[in-house]
Design a protein around this motif. Structure first.
Motif, PDB file in Angstrom:
ATOM      1  N   ILE A  59       5.354  -2.043  -6.937  1.00 53.92           N
ATOM      2  CA  ILE A  59       5.134  -0.686  -7.450  1.00 53.92           C
ATOM      3  C   ILE A  59       5.697  -0.560  -8.860  1.00 53.92           C
ATOM      4  CG2 ILE A  59       5.775   1.744  -7.142  1.00 53.92           C
ATOM      5  CD1 ILE A  59       5.829   1.052  -4.062  1.00 53.92           C
ATOM      6  N   GLU A  60       6.905  -1.077  -9.056  1.00 49.67           N
ATOM      7  CA  GLU A  60       7.516  -1.014 -10.381  1.00 49.67           C
ATOM      8  C   GLU A  60       6.706  -1.795 -11.410  1.00 49.67           C
ATOM      9  OE1 GLU A  60      12.238  -0.327  -9.304  1.00 49.67           O
ATOM     10  OE2 GLU A  60      11.527  -2.374  -9.640  1.00 49.67           O
ATOM     11  N   THR A  61       6.194  -2.941 -11.008  1.00 48.47           N
ATOM     12  CA  THR A  61       5.373  -3.748 -11.914  1.00 48.47           C
ATOM     13  C   THR A  61       4.094  -3.007 -12.279  1.00 48.47           C
ATOM     14  OG1 THR A  61       6.228  -5.803 -10.975  1.00 48.47           O
ATOM     15  CG2 THR A  61       4.144  -5.943 -12.165  1.00 48.47           C
ATOM     16  N   ALA A  62       3.456  -2.409 -11.281  1.00 46.81           N
ATOM     17  CA  ALA A  62       2.201  -1.687 -11.523  1.00 46.81           C
ATOM     18  C   ALA A  62       2.412  -0.470 -12.426  1.00 46.81           C
ATOM     19  CB  ALA A  62       1.579  -1.265 -10.192  1.00 46.81           C
ATOM     20  N   ALA A  63       3.551   0.215 -12.237  1.00 46.84           N
ATOM     21  CA  ALA A  63       3.814   1.441 -12.996  1.00 46.84           C
ATOM     22  C   ALA A  63       4.470   1.183 -14.341  1.00 46.84           C
ATOM     23  CB  ALA A  63       4.698   2.374 -12.170  1.00 46.84           C
ATOM     24  N   GLY A  64       5.072   0.016 -14.500  1.00 41.75           N
ATOM     25  CA  GLY A  64       5.771  -0.281 -15.747  1.00 41.75           C
ATOM     26  C   GLY A  64       7.064   0.492 -15.901  1.00 41.75           C
ATOM     27  N   MET A  65       7.656   0.895 -14.788  1.00 37.59           N
ATOM     28  CA  MET A  65       8.941   1.596 -14.814  1.00 37.59           C
ATOM     29  C   MET A  65       9.618   1.436 -13.467  1.00 37.59           C
ATOM     30  SD  MET A  65       7.750   5.629 -14.555  1.00 37.59           S
ATOM     31  CE  MET A  65       6.479   5.465 -15.796  1.00 37.59           C
ATOM     32  N   THR A  66      10.905   1.764 -13.415  1.00 38.99           N
ATOM     33  CA  THR A  66      11.638   1.631 -12.167  1.00 38.99           C
ATOM     34  C   THR A  66      11.297   2.781 -11.221  1.00 38.99           C
ATOM     35  OG1 THR A  66      13.554   2.934 -12.868  1.00 38.99           O
ATOM     36  CG2 THR A  66      13.563   0.565 -13.412  1.00 38.99           C
ATOM     37  N   ILE A  67      11.609   2.592  -9.950  1.00 36.86           N
ATOM     38  CA  ILE A  67      11.369   3.654  -8.974  1.00 36.86           C
ATOM     39  C   ILE A  67      12.199   4.886  -9.311  1.00 36.86           C
ATOM     40  CG2 ILE A  67      11.734   4.296  -6.550  1.00 36.86           C
ATOM     41  CD1 ILE A  67      10.834   1.419  -5.845  1.00 36.86           C
ATOM     42  N   SER A  68      13.441   4.669  -9.743  1.00 39.11           N
ATOM     43  CA  SER A  68      14.281   5.809 -10.139  1.00 39.11           C
ATOM     44  C   SER A  68      13.639   6.598 -11.269  1.00 39.11           C
ATOM     45  CB  SER A  68      15.666   5.312 -10.579  1.00 39.11           C
ATOM     46  OG  SER A  68      16.380   4.793  -9.484  1.00 39.11           O
ATOM     47  N   GLU A  69      13.055   5.895 -12.237  1.00 45.19           N
ATOM     48  CA  GLU A  69      12.381   6.574 -13.346  1.00 45.19           C
ATOM     49  C   GLU A  69      11.152   7.342 -12.861  1.00 45.19           C
ATOM     50  OE1 GLU A  69      13.492   3.543 -17.038  1.00 45.19           O
ATOM     51  OE2 GLU A  69      11.712   3.157 -15.802  1.00 45.19           O
ATOM     52  N   MET A  70      10.414   6.765 -11.905  1.00 44.65           N
ATOM     53  CA  MET A  70       9.248   7.463 -11.351  1.00 44.65           C
ATOM     54  C   MET A  70       9.659   8.748 -10.652  1.00 44.65           C
ATOM     55  SD  MET A  70       6.667   4.541  -9.849  1.00 44.65           S
ATOM     56  CE  MET A  70       7.748   3.118  -9.791  1.00 44.65           C
ATOM     57  N   PHE A  71      10.745   8.681  -9.877  1.00 39.60           N
ATOM     58  CA  PHE A  71      11.239   9.876  -9.190  1.00 39.60           C
ATOM     59  C   PHE A  71      11.624  10.945 -10.208  1.00 39.60           C
ATOM     60  CE2 PHE A  71      11.190   7.729  -5.212  1.00 39.60           C
ATOM     61  CZ  PHE A  71      11.492   8.645  -4.214  1.00 39.60           C
ATOM     62  N   ARG A  73      10.728  11.295 -13.460  1.00 42.14           N
ATOM     63  CA  ARG A  73       9.671  11.764 -14.359  1.00 42.14           C
ATOM     64  C   ARG A  73       8.532  12.462 -13.636  1.00 42.14           C
ATOM     65  NH1 ARG A  73       8.095   7.055 -18.545  1.00 42.14           N
ATOM     66  NH2 ARG A  73       6.590   8.676 -19.092  1.00 42.14           N
ATOM     67  N   PHE A  74       8.193  12.000 -12.448  1.00 44.13           N
ATOM     68  CA  PHE A  74       6.988  12.503 -11.788  1.00 44.13           C
ATOM     69  C   PHE A  74       7.222  13.105 -10.404  1.00 44.13           C
ATOM     70  CE2 PHE A  74       5.653   8.830 -14.445  1.00 44.13           C
ATOM     71  CZ  PHE A  74       4.935   9.539 -15.409  1.00 44.13           C
ATOM     72  N   GLY A  75       8.394  12.844  -9.815  1.00 47.27           N
ATOM     73  CA  GLY A  75       8.696  13.384  -8.493  1.00 47.27           C
ATOM     74  C   GLY A  75       8.320  12.435  -7.370  1.00 47.27           C
ATOM     75  N   GLU A  76       8.815  12.743  -6.174  1.00 43.02           N
ATOM     76  CA  GLU A  76       8.613  11.849  -5.039  1.00 43.02           C
ATOM     77  C   GLU A  76       7.157  11.781  -4.606  1.00 43.02           C
ATOM     78  OE1 GLU A  76      10.281  10.946  -0.513  1.00 43.02           O
ATOM     79  OE2 GLU A  76      11.117  12.629  -1.657  1.00 43.02           O
ATOM     80  N   ALA A  77       6.416  12.899  -4.661  1.00 42.99           N
ATOM     81  CA  ALA A  77       5.029  12.908  -4.196  1.00 42.99           C
ATOM     82  C   ALA A  77       4.179  11.925  -5.002  1.00 42.99           C
ATOM     83  CB  ALA A  77       4.445  14.319  -4.290  1.00 42.99           C
ATOM     84  N   HIS A  78       4.387  11.903  -6.313  1.00 49.00           N
ATOM     85  CA  HIS A  78       3.642  10.968  -7.171  1.00 49.00           C
ATOM     86  C   HIS A  78       3.992   9.528  -6.809  1.00 49.00           C
ATOM     87  CE1 HIS A  78       1.773   9.436 -10.902  1.00 49.00           C
ATOM     88  NE2 HIS A  78       2.799   8.612 -10.935  1.00 49.00           N
ATOM     89  N   PHE A  79       5.277   9.274  -6.587  1.00 50.60           N
ATOM     90  CA  PHE A  79       5.701   7.923  -6.213  1.00 50.60           C
ATOM     91  C   PHE A  79       5.056   7.502  -4.895  1.00 50.60           C
ATOM     92  CE2 PHE A  79       8.549   5.483  -3.444  1.00 50.60           C
ATOM     93  CZ  PHE A  79       8.516   4.268  -4.122  1.00 50.60           C
ATOM     94  N   ARG A  80       5.052   8.380  -3.907  1.00 51.87           N
ATOM     95  CA  ARG A  80       4.507   8.040  -2.593  1.00 51.87           C
ATOM     96  C   ARG A  80       3.008   7.721  -2.679  1.00 51.87           C
ATOM     97  NH1 ARG A  80       8.874   6.293  -0.233  1.00 51.87           N
ATOM     98  NH2 ARG A  80      10.506   7.890  -0.134  1.00 51.87           N
ATOM     99  N   ASP A  81       2.307   8.413  -3.561  1.00 57.20           N
ATOM    100  CA  ASP A  81       0.882   8.131  -3.720  1.00 57.20           C
ATOM    101  C   ASP A  81       0.671   6.726  -4.292  1.00 57.20           C
ATOM    102  OD1 ASP A  81      -1.950   8.992  -3.685  1.00 57.20           O
ATOM    103  OD2 ASP A  81      -1.777   8.789  -5.858  1.00 57.20           O
ATOM    104  N   GLY A  82       1.476   6.389  -5.300  1.00 57.93           N
ATOM    105  CA  GLY A  82       1.398   5.044  -5.860  1.00 57.93           C
ATOM    106  C   GLY A  82       1.804   3.987  -4.853  1.00 57.93           C
ATOM    107  N   GLU A  83       2.816   4.291  -4.067  1.00 53.92           N
ATOM    108  CA  GLU A  83       3.287   3.377  -3.026  1.00 53.92           C
ATOM    109  C   GLU A  83       2.177   3.108  -2.012  1.00 53.92           C
ATOM    110  OE1 GLU A  83       7.368   3.290  -0.537  1.00 53.92           O
ATOM    111  OE2 GLU A  83       6.142   5.050  -0.139  1.00 53.92           O
ATOM    112  N   ARG A  84       1.476   4.159  -1.614  1.00 51.58           N
ATOM    113  CA  ARG A  84       0.385   4.011  -0.642  1.00 51.58           C
ATOM    114  C   ARG A  84      -0.700   3.079  -1.183  1.00 51.58           C
ATOM    115  NH1 ARG A  84      -4.320   6.023  -0.793  1.00 51.58           N
ATOM    116  NH2 ARG A  84      -3.788   7.528  -2.431  1.00 51.58           N
ATOM    117  N   ARG A  85      -1.063   3.255  -2.446  1.00 53.15           N
ATOM    118  CA  ARG A  85      -2.125   2.434  -3.031  1.00 53.15           C
ATOM    119  C   ARG A  85      -1.705   0.970  -3.162  1.00 53.15           C
ATOM    120  NH1 ARG A  85      -2.532   4.323  -8.018  1.00 53.15           N
ATOM    121  NH2 ARG A  85      -1.334   6.226  -7.836  1.00 53.15           N
ATOM    122  N   VAL A  86      -0.463   0.742  -3.544  1.00 53.57           N
ATOM    123  CA  VAL A  86       0.018  -0.634  -3.702  1.00 53.57           C
ATOM    124  C   VAL A  86       0.080  -1.348  -2.351  1.00 53.57           C
ATOM    125  CG1 VAL A  86       2.050  -2.035  -4.272  1.00 53.57           C
ATOM    126  CG2 VAL A  86       1.257  -0.270  -5.863  1.00 53.57           C
TER     127      VAL A  86
END
Length: 198
Positions: A59-71, A73-86
């Motif tokens: 997920i971090e590789t696909a997003a180009g940022m750490t999970i902490s940064e995703m949380f 900048r974008f919130g948990e819902a955005h992270f979970r959507d990316g997690e589901r796709r990966v």
């Protein structure tokens, strides 16, 4: 000490048969943060001679940022959507060991995919063990500025009944990792035997 995780211990013919049977299908590890999904997963993959994939790293590789940064900048819902796709991309039918993030199995679509296409293993650990382990890593966004024991207790109350839907449950206890690995191998072989080899 477990020794070098890159070197599987020698096996007898019976143990080799068990390993071959255990490695027939993709394996997904689920459980709370600190349950050992990544550390055990790497050793399990070596034991089964399968590739290991950490979903959080992917997920971090696909997003180009750490999970902490995703949380942040974008919130948990955005992270979970990316997690589901990966995770959907990782579950491609080829045998491998996949370590998932603690919340991945809570997503209904992800959970259905994991249960349908992989052998799912719940890495179950008590709260004291989890707290001891997560203290060694300070990058977990759900714990930022909070008491780890309180957060993990609350998460366990919500998530453990869902994790219990996994086909296999293995206790992740303090002590040598190889004992947990062997318990998983035995359970995987039994499950594949029940289901019939592909």
């Amino acid at each position: 000490m477990d020794g070098d995780p890159k070197i599987p211990p020698p096996t007898t013919s019976g143990a080799a048969d068990r390993l071959a049977l255990a490695a027939q299908r993709p394996v997904t590890l689920v459980g709370l943060m600190g349950s050992g999904k990544s550390s055990i997963g790497k050793r399990l993959a070596v034991r089964l001679s399968l590739p290991f994939v950490d979903a959080d790293t992917e997920i971090e590789t696909a997003a180009g940022m750490t999970i902490s940064e995703m949380f942040e900048r974008f919130g948990e819902a955005h992270f979970r959507d990316g997690e589901r796709r990966v995770i959907a991309r990782l579950i491609d039918g080829t045998p491998k060991v996949i370590a998932t993030g603690g919340g991945a199995f809570m997503n209904e679509a992800t959970r259905a995919l994991i249960k349908e296409r992989t052998l799912c293993v719940w890495m179950d650990a008590d709260i004291a063990t989890l707290v001891d382990r997560v203290r060694r890593r300070g990058t977990r966004p759900l714990l930022k500025g909070k008491d780890a024991g309180e957060v993990l207790t609350a998460l366990a109350a919500v998530r453990n009944p869902i994790y219990a839907q996994a086909r296999i449950r293995v206790g992740s206890k303090p002590g040598p990792h190889h004992e947990t690995v062997e318990a998983i191998v035995t359970a995987l072989a039994a499950a594949n035997r029940e289901m019939g080899q592909p």
